[in-house]
Design a protein around this motif. Structure first.
Motif, PDB file in Angstrom:
ATOM      1  N   GLU A 189      -6.507   4.757   1.763  1.00 15.36           N
ATOM      2  CA  GLU A 189      -7.127   3.779   1.670  1.00 15.36           C
ATOM      3  C   GLU A 189      -8.309   4.115   2.138  1.00 15.36           C
ATOM      4  O   GLU A 189      -9.748   3.496   1.467  1.00 15.36           O
ATOM      5  CB  GLU A 189      -6.646   3.105   3.418  1.00 15.36           C
ATOM      6  CG  GLU A 189      -6.349   1.239   2.569  1.00 15.36           C
ATOM      7  CD  GLU A 189      -6.415   0.534   1.472  1.00 15.36           C
ATOM      8  OE1 GLU A 189      -7.155   0.247   0.892  1.00 15.36           O
ATOM      9  OE2 GLU A 189      -5.560   1.442   0.812  1.00 15.36           O
ATOM     10  N   THR A 305       5.813  -6.168  -7.761  1.00 16.05           N
ATOM     11  CA  THR A 305       5.882  -6.029  -6.325  1.00 16.05           C
ATOM     12  C   THR A 305       5.645  -4.973  -5.894  1.00 16.05           C
ATOM     13  O   THR A 305       5.042  -4.611  -5.413  1.00 16.05           O
ATOM     14  CB  THR A 305       7.337  -7.327  -6.027  1.00 16.05           C
ATOM     15  OG1 THR A 305       7.796  -8.461  -6.791  1.00 16.05           O
ATOM     16  CG2 THR A 305       6.822  -8.100  -4.816  1.00 16.05           C
ATOM     17  N   VAL A 306       6.841  -4.444  -5.811  1.00 15.62           N
ATOM     18  CA  VAL A 306       6.318  -2.738  -4.986  1.00 15.62           C
ATOM     19  C   VAL A 306       4.890  -1.978  -4.928  1.00 15.62           C
ATOM     20  O   VAL A 306       3.880  -1.906  -4.637  1.00 15.62           O
ATOM     21  CB  VAL A 306       7.570  -1.810  -4.995  1.00 15.62           C
ATOM     22  CG1 VAL A 306       7.188  -0.636  -4.977  1.00 15.62           C
ATOM     23  CG2 VAL A 306       8.116  -2.421  -4.807  1.00 15.62           C
ATOM     24  N   ARG A 307       4.527  -2.366  -6.610  1.00 14.33           N
ATOM     25  CA  ARG A 307       3.040  -1.774  -6.861  1.00 14.33           C
ATOM     26  C   ARG A 307       1.964  -2.634  -6.502  1.00 14.33           C
ATOM     27  O   ARG A 307       0.853  -2.248  -5.518  1.00 14.33           O
ATOM     28  CB  ARG A 307       3.456  -1.758  -8.620  1.00 14.33           C
ATOM     29  CG  ARG A 307       1.529  -1.202  -9.301  1.00 14.33           C
ATOM     30  CD  ARG A 307       1.395  -0.345  -9.771  1.00 14.33           C
ATOM     31  NE  ARG A 307       0.921  -0.521 -10.722  1.00 14.33           N
ATOM     32  CZ  ARG A 307       0.702  -0.380 -12.335  1.00 14.33           C
ATOM     33  NH1 ARG A 307       1.350   1.012 -12.442  1.00 14.33           N
ATOM     34  NH2 ARG A 307       0.323  -0.922 -13.260  1.00 14.33           N
ATOM     35  N   GLY A 308       2.722  -4.191  -6.374  1.00 14.52           N
ATOM     36  CA  GLY A 308       1.463  -5.070  -5.973  1.00 14.52           C
ATOM     37  C   GLY A 308       1.838  -4.975  -4.439  1.00 14.52           C
ATOM     38  O   GLY A 308      -0.149  -4.776  -3.658  1.00 14.52           O
ATOM     39  N   LEU A 311      -1.091  -1.474  -3.947  1.00 12.92           N
ATOM     40  CA  LEU A 311      -2.395  -2.064  -4.751  1.00 12.92           C
ATOM     41  C   LEU A 311      -2.654  -2.996  -3.598  1.00 12.92           C
ATOM     42  O   LEU A 311      -3.593  -2.855  -3.376  1.00 12.92           O
ATOM     43  CB  LEU A 311      -2.842  -2.131  -5.660  1.00 12.92           C
ATOM     44  CG  LEU A 311      -1.567  -0.950  -6.691  1.00 12.92           C
ATOM     45  CD1 LEU A 311      -2.176  -1.708  -7.803  1.00 12.92           C
ATOM     46  CD2 LEU A 311      -2.838   0.076  -6.227  1.00 12.92           C
ATOM     47  N   GLU A 312      -1.886  -3.387  -2.216  1.00 16.03           N
ATOM     48  CA  GLU A 312      -2.419  -4.547  -1.467  1.00 16.03           C
ATOM     49  C   GLU A 312      -2.904  -5.448  -2.103  1.00 16.03           C
ATOM     50  O   GLU A 312      -3.592  -5.972  -1.704  1.00 16.03           O
ATOM     51  CB  GLU A 312      -3.646  -4.076  -0.180  1.00 16.03           C
ATOM     52  CG  GLU A 312      -2.959  -2.418   0.204  1.00 16.03           C
ATOM     53  CD  GLU A 312      -4.186  -2.452   1.476  1.00 16.03           C
ATOM     54  OE1 GLU A 312      -4.821  -2.790   1.506  1.00 16.03           O
ATOM     55  OE2 GLU A 312      -3.404  -1.741   2.407  1.00 16.03           O
ATOM     56  N   GLN A 313      -2.574  -5.809  -3.633  1.00 10.67           N
ATOM     57  CA  GLN A 313      -2.682  -7.631  -3.686  1.00 10.67           C
ATOM     58  C   GLN A 313      -1.592  -8.611  -3.256  1.00 10.67           C
ATOM     59  O   GLN A 313      -2.094  -9.476  -4.046  1.00 10.67           O
ATOM     60  CB  GLN A 313      -2.327  -7.190  -5.128  1.00 10.67           C
ATOM     61  CG  GLN A 313      -3.476  -5.683  -5.948  1.00 10.67           C
ATOM     62  CD  GLN A 313      -3.241  -5.806  -7.328  1.00 10.67           C
ATOM     63  OE1 GLN A 313      -1.940  -5.377  -7.423  1.00 10.67           O
ATOM     64  NE2 GLN A 313      -4.125  -5.207  -8.213  1.00 10.67           N
ATOM     65  N   ILE A 314      -1.028  -8.084  -2.632  1.00 11.94           N
ATOM     66  CA  ILE A 314       0.308  -9.527  -2.292  1.00 11.94           C
ATOM     67  C   ILE A 314       0.664  -9.101  -0.371  1.00 11.94           C
ATOM     68  O   ILE A 314       1.335  -7.456  -0.170  1.00 11.94           O
ATOM     69  CB  ILE A 314       1.213  -9.631  -3.493  1.00 11.94           C
ATOM     70  CG1 ILE A 314       2.442 -10.541  -2.589  1.00 11.94           C
ATOM     71  CG2 ILE A 314       1.942  -8.630  -3.460  1.00 11.94           C
ATOM     72  CD1 ILE A 314       2.915 -11.197  -4.524  1.00 11.94           C
TER      73      ILE A 314
ATOM     74  N   ILE B   6      -6.537  -8.185   0.635  1.00 10.35           N
ATOM     75  CA  ILE B   6      -5.777  -8.739   0.063  1.00 10.35           C
ATOM     76  C   ILE B   6      -5.621 -10.324  -0.332  1.00 10.35           C
ATOM     77  O   ILE B   6      -5.949 -10.695  -1.085  1.00 10.35           O
ATOM     78  CB  ILE B   6      -3.820  -8.958   0.319  1.00 10.35           C
ATOM     79  CG1 ILE B   6      -3.443  -7.584   0.972  1.00 10.35           C
ATOM     80  CG2 ILE B   6      -2.617  -9.949   0.330  1.00 10.35           C
ATOM     81  CD1 ILE B   6      -1.949  -7.640   2.215  1.00 10.35           C
ATOM     82  N   GLN B  10      -6.165 -12.043  -4.441  1.00  9.61           N
ATOM     83  CA  GLN B  10      -5.403 -13.031  -4.750  1.00  9.61           C
ATOM     84  C   GLN B  10      -6.258 -14.735  -4.474  1.00  9.61           C
ATOM     85  O   GLN B  10      -5.599 -15.178  -5.775  1.00  9.61           O
ATOM     86  CB  GLN B  10      -4.415 -13.546  -3.429  1.00  9.61           C
ATOM     87  CG  GLN B  10      -3.420 -12.405  -2.959  1.00  9.61           C
ATOM     88  CD  GLN B  10      -1.945 -13.544  -3.528  1.00  9.61           C
ATOM     89  OE1 GLN B  10      -1.869 -14.084  -3.724  1.00  9.61           O
ATOM     90  NE2 GLN B  10      -1.066 -12.434  -4.138  1.00  9.61           N
ATOM     91  N   VAL B 241       0.862  -7.779 -10.441  1.00 12.18           N
ATOM     92  CA  VAL B 241       2.148  -8.713 -10.012  1.00 12.18           C
ATOM     93  C   VAL B 241       1.140  -9.889 -10.275  1.00 12.18           C
ATOM     94  O   VAL B 241       1.804 -11.230  -8.960  1.00 12.18           O
ATOM     95  CB  VAL B 241       2.002  -8.927  -7.581  1.00 12.18           C
ATOM     96  CG1 VAL B 241       0.878  -8.832  -7.706  1.00 12.18           C
ATOM     97  CG2 VAL B 241       3.146  -9.268  -7.289  1.00 12.18           C
TER      98      VAL B 241
END
Lengths: 416, 416
Positions: A189, A305-308, A311-314, B6, B10, B241
Motif C-alpha cells: 500500500e 466485490t472481493v477485487r473492490g 483495491l480499497e474501492q469499497i 475508499i 466512492q 465494483v
C-alpha cells in the motif's frame, strides 16, 4: 528458455536426488530456479544437500535471499551452516531471521548506509565505497538527523563529492517509512502511493532496520496474486502443482468436508419437497439449472466485490449502493436467462406453467446471488476475515438452499 | 488513510460532477487516486473536465502516466490537449500512444540516455545533466556499441567523472532486453529472472525505445493479480465494483448464457433417468451432494494447475505425473468424503445399498474432477487459450454430466 525452466523445475521435483539435480545447474540458474520452486520442493532440495553444499549455495546469495533459504533448514543444520559463514554475513542473516517472512522486516534488505545531515559528500562517498567493497553492491544512502530519517540521497549526487561545499540536505528525496512488523499488504500500500521510492523499515525506536526495494515487493505481490483463486477454492496457499498426491489430499480434504456440510443443507432443502418431486419428477431435471445458475451469478458478484475490497474501492460502510447495483444486475440477468429457460421448458415439456415457475425461480435466485455475492465478502472483511476464502461457502449455501426452496416451493404451490 | 482513499474513490464514482470532485483533491492525491480508479470512472472524470483542466492534469504527469490518461480521451480532445503541451512533452506522448498499453512499450518510460562505449564519464555526466535539466529526473544510462546495447551504467559511477581516465565499459551492469511488442506477462517473466535490473525495450531494429522500471511492472503485476478470479468467474476484466447495474449486466450476461448451456447438459443427463427418479425420489435429494462435491474438487485441481501454468512449473508435455497425482488425490478424497456420505445415507434412509451407490459415485466423481481439473487447463494452455477463463465450463460440465450419469446409472442398476 520457458520450456527449459519448466523442465528443470519438474525434473527437480520428480527426482530421487533433487539436491544433486539442482547443483548440476550453473550458478546463475540456481539462484533463479530455487526461488521459483514451490516451498515443498525447496525443502526437498535442501534436505538432499549436505551442509557444505548448502553453505556454498547460501554464501553466494544476498543476505535477504540467504535468510529465506536458511529459514527452511532445521535448527541443527541452520546452526552448522551459519557457523561456517563469515562473521559479518552470519550476523546479518541471524538478524534477518528474527523477523516474520510475511512482514516488512521479512522483505527488507540491508543494502543501505546512513549519514548525518551535517556530513559532507566526501563522507558519503567514503561510506558508500566501504559498503561496496564489503558487499559488492551500491547501497541506498539515508540521511538522518539524530534518529529521525530525513530522506534518501540519490546515488548520482555522489558526482558532487570533491566538487566543493554542496550541502547534502539540498539533494534529498523523501523516503517513506514502515514499521518492521507491518504486514506485506500494508507495505504494498505504501509503495503504491510512492512508486518510485525505496521504503525505509524502522524498529520501535524509529531507528533504521533495513530498506525495501521495488523488486522485493514484486515477489510479495506475485505471491498475493496467486492466492486469490487458491483462497477461493479452499486450497492451502503453500500447495504446488508439483506436490505429491497425499500432500494434496492433506491440503484439501478439510475444505471438501466443510463443503459436504453445505451440500447436505441443499439436500435437506430438496428433502422438504420429496413428495412434490415424487408427484412431478420433471422438477428434478431442472434442479441443476436453478442451482448452477445461482452459483455462477453469485460467484461473479463475489469476484467483483472481493477485487473492490482489495483495491480499497469499497467497504461495508460505503457498500450500500454497490449491493443495490448487484441486486439490480441480478434481476436483469435473471430475466434474460429466466426467459430463455422458461421458453425451453415450455417447448420441451409442453407446460407453460412449469416454464413460468422456473423462470420466476431463476430471477429470484439471481437476485439472491447478487445480494449475498456482494454482502457476504463485505461483512467478512468488516469482521476481519479473508473475504475470498470463506465467502463462497456462504454464497453457495444461500443460492443452493434458497434457490431450491423457491423453485420447489413455487412448483408445489403452482403446479400441484 | 485507507478509509480516506475508499471514501474519495466512492465519492467520485457516485458524483454527478466527478471531474469537479476529483479536481478538489490536492495534486499529490490526484495522481494516486486517478490511477486507482476503475477505467469506467476514469473516463467519467475526464469527460467531466474541460480541455484546459485535462491539460493541466496531464502536463504534471510523467510521460508514461500522461500517455495512459491521454489514451482515454476521444480523438478530438486528444488532439486539443496534446496541441497545447510543450513540443518535447507532446512528442514523447505521441510516440508512446502508438503502442498497446498491454505491451512492453505500453509500460516503458523514456527516462534514459545512451552513450557510446568509447565515450568517457565526462560525456556521460553532460548527457545526464542535460536530461535532468529537461525532465527533472535522473535517467538510466545505457551504453551501446553501434546499435547493440552493452549494458547499463550504474548512476553512482558518475562519481568517477573528472577523476581521470576510467573506462565506462568496466562498470557495466547487464541490461536485459525485451521487444516493444512483447506482452506484459513476458516482461514480468524477464524481470523475475533479473529482479534488480531495469529492462531495455527494443524496436525491430534493436534500437532502444525505452526503459521499464520495477514500479512500472508492479502495476502490470497487480492488474494480472486481480484478473485470475475474474477470468475464473467470467467477469469482464474491466468491470469494477463501482460500475452501475446495467454496465454489470452487459459485462456478465454472455457468460451466464454459456453456463446455461452447461446446466442444460446436466439437466439432460438427469432427464435420461427420469424413470429411475420417479421410482426412487430419494435420489433427487442426493443429486446436489454429488454435483456440488465434484464441482468443488474439480475447481481445486484447476486452481492448482492454473497457478502451476502461470509459474511455468508445468505444461501439457510435462504434466503426466501431475495429472496422475490429481487423479490419485481425487480418489483418496473421494473415499474420505464418500464414506461420510455413505454412512449418513445409510443411517438416515436405512438403506446400505443407497449408501454404497452414493459413496462409489462420490469416489468416481472426485477422480473425474481431478482428471479434468488438471487436464483441461493444460490442454487449453497448449492450444493458446487462457486456462483460467474457459476451463471451468468444461470441468463443471464433466463433473455434472458424468457425476449425475454415474450416480443415477449406478442407482438404476443396483437399487431398482
Amino acid at each position: 528458455m520457458q520450456e527449459f525452466t519448466i523442465d528443470v523445475q519438474q525434473q527437480i521435483a520428480a527426482s530421487e536426488t533433487p539436491g544433486a539435480e539442482f547443483q548440476a545447474l550453473p550458478w546463475t540458474r540456481q539462484r533463479v530456479v530455487f526461488f521459483q520452486l514451490p516451498e515443498s520442493v525447496q525443502r526437498d532440495v535442501l534436505d538432499d544437500m549436505d551442509r557444505q553444499e548448502v553453505r556454498r549455495f547460501v554464501r553466494r546469495l544476498d543476505p535477504d535471499d540467504a535468510t529465506d533459504v536458511v529459514g527452511l533448514l532445521d535448527e541443527d543444520t541452520q546452526g552448522a551452516v551459519l557457523g561456517q559463514l563469515e562473521t559479518d554475513r552470519r550476523e546479518r542473516i541471524e538478524f534477518l531471521l528474527k523477523f516474520s517472512p510475511d512482514s516488512a522486516a521479512g522483505m527488507m534488505d540491508l543494502g543501505y548506509v546512513t549519514v548525518d545531515k551535517d556530513q559532507g559528500f566526501e563522507e558519503v562517498a567514503r561510506l558508500v565505497r566501504r559498503h561496496e567493497a564489503r558487499t559488492g553492491r551500491f547501497p541506498t544512502v539515508f540521511v538522518t538527523d539524530g534518529d529521525e530519517v530525513l530522506g534518501e540521497l540519490p546515488g548520482h549526487t555522489l558526482a558532487l563529492a570533491g566538487h566543493g561545499s554542496a550541502v547534502i540536505t539540498e539533494y534529498l528525496r523523501p523516503a517513506p517509512t514502515v514499521r518492521y512488523e507491518q504486514p506485506d499488504s500494508e507495505v504494498i500500500e505504501v509503495f503504491r502511493a510512492n512508486p518510485q521510492s525505496k521504503i525505509v523499515v524502522l524498529d520501535e525506536d524509529d531507528s533504521i532496520l533495513g530498506v525495501i526495494y521495488a523488486d522485493d515487493l514484486l515477489q510479495a505481490i506475485e505471491e498475493e496474486a496467486g492466492q486469490t483463486l487458491y483462497e477461493f477454492t479452499g486450497v492451502d496457499e503453500q500447495e504446488s502443482v508439483l506436490d505429491g498426491a497425499f500432500e494434496k489430499v492433506r491440503r484439501r480434504y478439510k475444505w471438501l468436508i466443510i463443503n459436504l456440510g453445505t451440500a447436505f443443507l441443499a439436500a435437506a432443502t430438496v428433502g422438504l419437497f420429496e413428495d412434490t418431486i415424487a408427484a412431478l419428477t420433471l422438477l428434478a431435471i431442472y434442479m441443476p439449472v436453478v442451482a448452477g445458475m445461482g452459483g455462477n451469478a453469485g460467484t461473479q458478484s463475489m469476484a467483483v466485490t472481493v477485487r473492490g475490497i482489495a483495491l480499497e474501492q469499497i467497504s461495508l460502510r460505503t457498500g450500500r449502493r454497490a449491493i443495490g447495483n448487484e441486486v439490480l444486475a441480478g434481476a436483469v440477468n435473471g430475466v434474460i436467462t429466466g426467459v430463455i429457460v422458461a421458453v425451453i421448458a415450455t417447448l420441451f415439456n409442453q407446460s407453460p406453467l412449469l416454464g413460468l415457475v422456473i423462470g420466476i425461480a431463476m430471477v429470484l435466485n439471481l437476485v439472491i446471488a447478487g445480494f449475498f455475492g456482494a454482502l457476504v465478502p463485505l461483512v467478512l472483511d468488516r469482521l476481519g476475515y479473508d473475504p475470498a476464502t470463506s465467502a463462497t461457502i456462504f454464497i453457495t449455501t444461500a443460492t443452493d438452499v434458497l434457490g431450491f426452496f423457491i423453485f420447489l416451493g413455487l412448483a408445489q404451490v403452482v403446479l400441484l
